[in-house]
Design a protein around this motif. Structure first.
Motif, mmCIF file in Angstrom:
data_model
loop_
_atom_site.group_PDB
_atom_site.id
_atom_site.type_symbol
_atom_site.label_atom_id
_atom_site.label_comp_id
_atom_site.label_asym_id
_atom_site.label_seq_id
_atom_site.Cartn_x
_atom_site.Cartn_y
_atom_site.Cartn_z
ATOM 1 N N THR A 299 0.843 -1.198 0.000
ATOM 2 C CA THR A 299 0.000 0.000 0.000
ATOM 3 C C THR A 299 0.873 1.241 0.000
ATOM 4 O O THR A 299 0.560 2.252 -0.630
ATOM 5 C CB THR A 299 -0.928 0.003 1.225
ATOM 6 O OG1 THR A 299 -1.692 -1.205 1.216
ATOM 7 C CG2 THR A 299 -1.852 1.196 1.200
ATOM 8 N N THR B 145 3.109 -0.554 -4.597
ATOM 9 C CA THR B 145 2.238 -1.410 -5.399
ATOM 10 C C THR B 145 0.909 -0.715 -5.669
ATOM 11 O O THR B 145 0.331 -0.869 -6.747
ATOM 12 C CB THR B 145 1.994 -2.749 -4.683
ATOM 13 O OG1 THR B 145 3.260 -3.356 -4.392
ATOM 14 C CG2 THR B 145 1.187 -3.690 -5.545
ATOM 15 N N SER B 146 0.442 0.067 -4.696
ATOM 16 C CA SER B 146 -0.799 0.830 -4.901
ATOM 17 C C SER B 146 -0.669 1.782 -6.073
ATOM 18 O O SER B 146 -1.608 1.931 -6.873
ATOM 19 C CB SER B 146 -1.154 1.610 -3.630
ATOM 20 O OG SER B 146 -1.463 0.742 -2.572
ATOM 21 N N MET C 14 -0.911 -0.216 -9.281
ATOM 22 C CA MET C 14 -2.267 -0.659 -9.569
ATOM 23 C C MET C 14 -3.168 0.498 -9.988
ATOM 24 O O MET C 14 -4.066 0.330 -10.820
ATOM 25 C CB MET C 14 -2.854 -1.374 -8.346
ATOM 26 C CG MET C 14 -2.087 -2.617 -7.922
ATOM 27 S SD MET C 14 -1.819 -3.806 -9.259
ATOM 28 C CE MET C 14 -3.501 -4.355 -9.530
ATOM 29 N N TYR D 65 -2.389 1.075 -13.536
ATOM 30 C CA TYR D 65 -2.948 -0.046 -14.310
ATOM 31 C C TYR D 65 -4.433 0.180 -14.574
ATOM 32 O O TYR D 65 -4.908 0.026 -15.706
ATOM 33 C CB TYR D 65 -2.722 -1.349 -13.555
ATOM 34 C CG TYR D 65 -3.416 -2.545 -14.175
ATOM 35 C CD1 TYR D 65 -2.808 -3.268 -15.188
ATOM 36 C CD2 TYR D 65 -4.685 -2.940 -13.741
ATOM 37 C CE1 TYR D 65 -3.443 -4.368 -15.761
ATOM 38 C CE2 TYR D 65 -5.329 -4.028 -14.313
ATOM 39 C CZ TYR D 65 -4.705 -4.728 -15.317
ATOM 40 O OH TYR D 65 -5.336 -5.805 -15.886
ATOM 41 N N GLN E 144 -5.254 -9.317 -9.585
ATOM 42 C CA GLN E 144 -4.472 -9.388 -8.364
ATOM 43 C C GLN E 144 -3.076 -8.812 -8.633
ATOM 44 O O GLN E 144 -2.502 -9.055 -9.694
ATOM 45 C CB GLN E 144 -4.347 -10.837 -7.879
ATOM 46 C CG GLN E 144 -5.665 -11.464 -7.440
ATOM 47 C CD GLN E 144 -6.148 -10.938 -6.108
ATOM 48 O OE1 GLN E 144 -5.404 -10.293 -5.375
ATOM 49 N NE2 GLN E 144 -7.402 -11.225 -5.792
ATOM 50 N N GLU E 145 -2.548 -8.077 -7.670
ATOM 51 C CA GLU E 145 -1.249 -7.439 -7.878
ATOM 52 C C GLU E 145 -0.151 -8.438 -8.208
ATOM 53 O O GLU E 145 0.765 -8.141 -8.980
ATOM 54 C CB GLU E 145 -0.856 -6.626 -6.639
ATOM 55 C CG GLU E 145 -0.671 -7.445 -5.379
ATOM 56 C CD GLU E 145 -0.373 -6.595 -4.162
ATOM 57 O OE1 GLU E 145 0.516 -6.986 -3.386
ATOM 58 O OE2 GLU E 145 -1.011 -5.538 -4.000
ATOM 59 N N GLU E 146 -0.244 -9.660 -7.641
ATOM 60 C CA GLU E 146 0.776 -10.660 -7.895
ATOM 61 C C GLU E 146 0.796 -11.102 -9.359
ATOM 62 O O GLU E 146 1.779 -11.654 -9.844
ATOM 63 C CB GLU E 146 0.560 -11.887 -7.008
ATOM 64 C CG GLU E 146 0.759 -11.641 -5.513
ATOM 65 C CD GLU E 146 -0.512 -11.183 -4.831
ATOM 66 O OE1 GLU E 146 -1.472 -10.807 -5.559
ATOM 67 O OE2 GLU E 146 -0.557 -11.176 -3.594
ATOM 68 N N ILE F 16 -0.003 -9.031 -12.074
ATOM 69 C CA ILE F 16 -0.003 -7.914 -13.017
ATOM 70 C C ILE F 16 1.076 -8.062 -14.095
ATOM 71 O O ILE F 16 0.885 -7.651 -15.241
ATOM 72 C CB ILE F 16 0.141 -6.570 -12.283
ATOM 73 C CG1 ILE F 16 -0.129 -5.408 -13.255
ATOM 74 C CG2 ILE F 16 1.500 -6.440 -11.611
ATOM 75 C CD1 ILE F 16 -0.233 -4.067 -12.573
ATOM 76 N N TRP G 2 6.895 2.480 -13.465
ATOM 77 C CA TRP G 2 6.899 2.145 -12.036
ATOM 78 C C TRP G 2 8.241 1.542 -11.616
ATOM 79 O O TRP G 2 8.806 1.921 -10.583
ATOM 80 C CB TRP G 2 5.759 1.172 -11.765
ATOM 81 C CG TRP G 2 5.752 0.609 -10.380
ATOM 82 C CD1 TRP G 2 5.279 1.211 -9.252
ATOM 83 C CD2 TRP G 2 6.236 -0.678 -9.970
ATOM 84 N NE1 TRP G 2 5.424 0.385 -8.166
ATOM 85 C CE2 TRP G 2 6.011 -0.786 -8.589
ATOM 86 C CE3 TRP G 2 6.820 -1.751 -10.650
ATOM 87 C CZ2 TRP G 2 6.363 -1.923 -7.861
ATOM 88 C CZ3 TRP G 2 7.171 -2.875 -9.930
ATOM 89 C CH2 TRP G 2 6.942 -2.959 -8.556
ATOM 90 N N ILE H 209 3.586 -8.374 -3.925
ATOM 91 C CA ILE H 209 4.058 -8.433 -5.310
ATOM 92 C C ILE H 209 5.391 -9.157 -5.431
ATOM 93 O O ILE H 209 5.759 -9.630 -6.505
ATOM 94 C CB ILE H 209 4.143 -7.007 -5.897
ATOM 95 C CG1 ILE H 209 4.117 -7.055 -7.424
ATOM 96 C CG2 ILE H 209 5.367 -6.262 -5.366
ATOM 97 C CD1 ILE H 209 3.926 -5.705 -8.065
#
Length: 293
Positions: free
Chosen positions: A134, A178-179, A182, A185, A195-197, A199, A215, A241
């Motif tokens: 986050t 990661t936020s 996303m 994205y 799911q972030e994992e 991406i 990023w 991630i």
């Protein structure tokens, strides 16, 4: 038995360990943030329930914010606003029937302890742990010791300002988390959910490649700055991630664009313990701090 709690903004994860360091039970309860009593009530209920079957000998807390682990005070308690400035160990102790040794440390520092004692930083005297989630957080270990800083703010990497002319005072929380990835994205893909994992599985799609590349550029800048400042033996990367095998190669590709990286290059590895790092770090905190309350 040692009861270890990893306090997050949404859940409090817990693990009960025997004297051999093996899990007996584990689970989670919802974090209550309305008031001090609301926060501690489910913890006290959990302890009372466990004590029906097991004998707890010590409690370890992995906690967000600026934590004075010597006194137990949360100088700043992150998203759990009612606990700002409160002595967490004292507040918990006075609500319990029994008296236990209680130990507390910042959550990222606990993750570093877990990696140092039983993870991917074993036999590593100096390293940096970087968490991408986050926000952007982390921990600094120098000569086998956590570097907390004079005001317990060591490792607040997400507050770095690295791109002033383009982004003014926007911090790396807003650019390298990661936020942030996303958010960009979703801006490109609309209402699409992933799911972030996962991406990076879309890295070849139009527009997504640029989002990930941009990023990774900010993450690479952070890693480079940490390397030139601290000269660690390695840099560990954690957060959800980090469980994607493509993360490290993507970051390394961004770093290779930096002409100075080859002079300051250090190994990048992912954390071993992932979601269990806070709980395991609290266990190692108990083991290393001994009987100090």
């Amino acid at each position: 038995m040692r009861l270890c709690l990893d306090v997050g903004g949404t859940y409090i994860k817990y693990g009960l360990f025997n004297t051999a360091g093996q899990w007996e039970i584990q689970g989670k309860v919802t974090t209550q943030r309305q008031s001090i009593d609301d926060f501690f009530d489910p913890i006290c209920q959990l302890i009372a329930e466990i004590e029906k079957t097991y004998q707890i000998t010590a409690i370890g807390l992995s906690f967000p914010g600026f934590i004075n682990q010597k006194t137990g005070e949360a100088v700043y308690s992150g998203a759990i606003a009612p606990l700002h400035g409160k002595n967490i160990c004292h507040e918990l102790s006075q609500r319990l029937v029994k008296t236990y040794p209680i130990f507390i440390e910042n959550d990222a520092n606990c993750a570093a302890l877990a990696e140092m004692y039983s993870g991917n930083a074993q036999e590593t005297e100096s390293f940096v742990l970087l968490t991408l989630g986050t926000g952007v957080g982390g921990a600094i270990v120098v000569d086998g010791q956590i570097l907390s800083g004079a005001h317990f703010r060591g490792g607040e990497f997400g507050m770095m300002v690295t791109d002033f002319h383009q982004n003014s005072y926007r911090s790396l929380h807003e650019l390298a988390s990661t936020s942030a990835l996303m958010t960009e994205y979703r801006r490109v893909k609309g209402d699409s959910f992933i799911q972030e994992e996962a991406i990076f599985s879309e890295i070849d799609q139009p527009g997504i490649h640029e989002v990930i590349e941009n990023w990774s550029h900010y993450v690479g800048i952070l890693i480079y700055n940490l390397s030139v400042t601290l000269d660690p033996q390695k840099i560990l990367i954690g957060g959800g991630i980090s469980q994607n095998d493509r993360l490290i190669p993507i970051i390394e590709k961004a770093l290779e664009q930096n002409p100075y990286w080859h002079d300051f290059k250090v190994p990048l590895v992912t954390c071993l313990h992932h979601n269990n790092s806070g709980v395991l770090g609290a266990l190692h905190l108990i083991e290393t701090q001994g009987g100090r309350k």
